[in-house]
Design an enzyme around this catalytic site. Structure first.
Site, PDB file in Angstrom:
ATOM      1  CG  ASP A 207      -1.903   1.091   1.294  1.00  0.00           C
ATOM      2  OD1 ASP A 207      -2.762   1.144   0.396  1.00  0.00           O
ATOM      3  OD2 ASP A 207      -1.843   1.920   2.224  1.00  0.00           O
ATOM      4  CD  GLU A 270      16.958 -14.321   3.605  1.00  0.00           C
ATOM      5  OE1 GLU A 270      16.426 -14.954   4.558  1.00  0.00           O
ATOM      6  OE2 GLU A 270      17.548 -13.241   3.751  1.00  0.00           O
TER       7      GLU A 270
END
Length: 544
Positions: A207, A270
């Site tokens: 956002d 990751e």
């Protein structure tokens, strides 16, 4: 115009469906949608054919801005359920082959967040206040705001606290802006990312991704003489990028923000499963939008130029051309969107009624043919229009902050009315309760319900299912779009025509029929008879 297709991550060419939790499905009968309600309706989304669901905020929140005022980023608001409900939703979606993208709100928190409460208690100059944008006021007694910035939701972007300092809130006064120059803020949000990634979410819609950093001087916004000052990138005004290109905006799109997304990119790398981010970035140009999707930053950025384009073959062609040109150098894939929880539903924007629906279906079919991801907003597959919510029922802070001013904003409630599932009267199967949900549904929506449309092969729901299924045949198709001249093909200037591989897409934005070229009709936005050799006005067709 071509994009290199060197990756096959799931999100590059996905159909992603936005769920606004309060208004999608109610599992417990309290009139407000929740996570259990969403989970119960996931088979519907599978049958619709979407690849992923993006869920607007469900975190702990006072709900002043319906969840975009977060008080705890790592817990579920009881209004929507529990963390166990979130885990069940994720597991069910994944079992159905649906990815889950959650909303992240990093520009501001709720004023009920523990950090802001600590800041208020600690006082001026404290490390606690340094997490937010607290400043002394101007004038001899500090009684004037630190600068002239306005809130997107109306009024000043500054509120004063009892000890005399002011804090910045680019949205509602209950949503204080973080100071992203404080490393504690970045560290906290990395923990939030890992919390949800560890639980299995597939991505984040970010956002106000163009916010976070403000010009460090916090200087006044320069407003040309004779022009009304606006609250920055005001989504409610639905201004085009062109109209905003030369606006002075020291509160938005600062270069430092890109370091944040480089850090997040490393975190997501990751994790397995091609985790992604998509930016809600109301930038001024396609080029500035493209900066958010460089190789080491975000995966995608919403392409609001498609949403803001006028009903015109030329306008749509210009958006396609400028989008691909802007993304070419950063090797990113575009996104296409026509509606969301912040803007007027596109059936209404295109004129409403039969004409608005015809145009909405045609624009949707056109965007589904384009390379990149398509974002759908809940209820658009039912052909829902914007609802005129009575004043006494409106809850949007935009309306609440401006209703008593000379320039009231009607707010966004009209696109957030709970969607109809079944039956002939409210709540239209929205939940097990009776009567109106949190925003009242209009009479006459029974014919637009999922139940009613599933029984009608000519319905908008049936059209969406056909169109999304047809789109799957394009997977692996070239990422090259060749705009064709309507005049050169005898179709006229009101027709947008483009080719992607062996597919030709035609969008007739005019009111008069045009000849249907040779080829097999793959899918059309209206029903065409076997012998029809014309494309009606406000209609799109795919040909092979």
């Amino acid at each position: 115009m071509a994009l290199e297709q060197t990756h096959v991550e799931w999100w590059r060419h996905a159909v992603i469906y936005q769920v606004y939790p309060r208004s999608f499905a109610d599992g417990d009968g309290d009139g407000v949608g929740d996570l259990a309600g969403i989970t119960s309706r996931l088979p519907y989304l599978r049958d619709l054919g979407v690849d992923a669901v993006w869920i607007s905020p469900f975190y702990r929140s006072p709900q002043k801005d319906h969840g975009y005022d977060v008080s705890d980023y790592c817990d579920i608001d009881p209004l929507f359920g529990t963390l166990e409900d979130a885990d069940t939703l994720l597991a069910t979606a994944h079992d159905l082959g649906i990815k889950v993208v959650v909303d992240l709100v990093p520009n501001h928190s709720s004023d009920q967040h523990v950090w802001f409460q600590e800041a208020l208690a600690a006082g001026p100059g404290s490390p606690d206040r340094a997490r937010y944008m607290f400043r002394d006021g101007r004038g001899p007694d500090g009684s004037e705001p630190p600068n002239n910035w306005l809130s997107v939701f109306g009024g000043s972007a500054w509120d004063r606290v009892p000890d005399g300092q002011w804090y910045l809130h680019l949205f509602d006064s209950s949503q204080p802006d973080f100071d992203w120059r404080n490393p504690e803020v970045g560290d906290m949000f990395e923990e939030v990312l890992r919390f949800w990634l560890d639980r299995g979410v597939d991505g984040f819609r970010v956002d106000v991704a163009h916010g976070l950093f403000k010009e460090e001087s916090l200087r006044d916004q320069v407003v040309p003489e004779g022009e009304r000052q606006r609250g920055g990138a005001d989504v409610n005004e639905q201004k085009s990028m062109v109209e905003r290109t030369h606006r002075d905006e020291p509160m938005w799109d600062q270069p430092e923000v890109h370091e944040v997304y480089r850090r997040w990119h490393k975190v997501l790398e990751e994790y397995d499963g091609d985790r992604m981010t998509v930016a809600e970035a109301w930038t001024q140009t396609p080029e500035s939008m493209a900066r958010f999707v460089r190789d080491d930053e975000m995966s995608q950025s919403f392409n609001f130029t498609w949403l803001l384009a006028s009903w015109s073959a030329t306008a749509f062609a210009d958006v396609i051309t400028s989008t691909f040109e802007a993304l070419q150098d950063v090797h990113a894939d575009p996104t296409w969107v026509l509606s969301n929880h912040d803007v007027v539903r596109h059936v209404t924007r295109y004129g409403g009624g039969a004409q608005g629906l015809a145009r909405a279906r045609a624009a949707t079919l056109t965007m589904l043919a384009l390379p990149g991801s398509a974002y759908l907003y809940q209820g658009e597959e039912l052909g829902l229009e914007q609802v005129d919510v009575p004043e006494d029922d409106r809850t949007d802070p935009t309306w609440l902050r401006t209703r008593d001013t000379d320039a009231p904003e009607i707010g966004r409630d009209g696109c957030r009315v709970p969607i109809p599932w079944s039956g002939s009267e409210p709540p239209y199967g929205f939940g097990p309760g009776t009567g109106q949900p949190w925003l009242p549904q209009p009479a006459g929506w029974g014919t637009l319900s999922v139940e009613a449309q599933e029984a009608d092969p000519a319905s908008t729901l049936a059209f969406y299912r056909r169109a999304i299924a047809a789109r799957r045949t394009l997977l692996g198709a070239p990422g090259t779009v060749e705009i064709l001249s309507g005049d050169s093909h005898g179709l006229g200037e009101d027709v947008l025509a483009f080719r992607r591989g062996d597919l030709t897409v035609l969008l007739n934005c005019g009111s008069s029929p045009v000849p249907l070229p040779e080829g097999e009709v793959v899918v059309a936005s209206v029903e065409l008879g076997a012998g029809d050799r014309e494309i009606p006005g406000d209609t799109a067709v795919w040909l092979r």
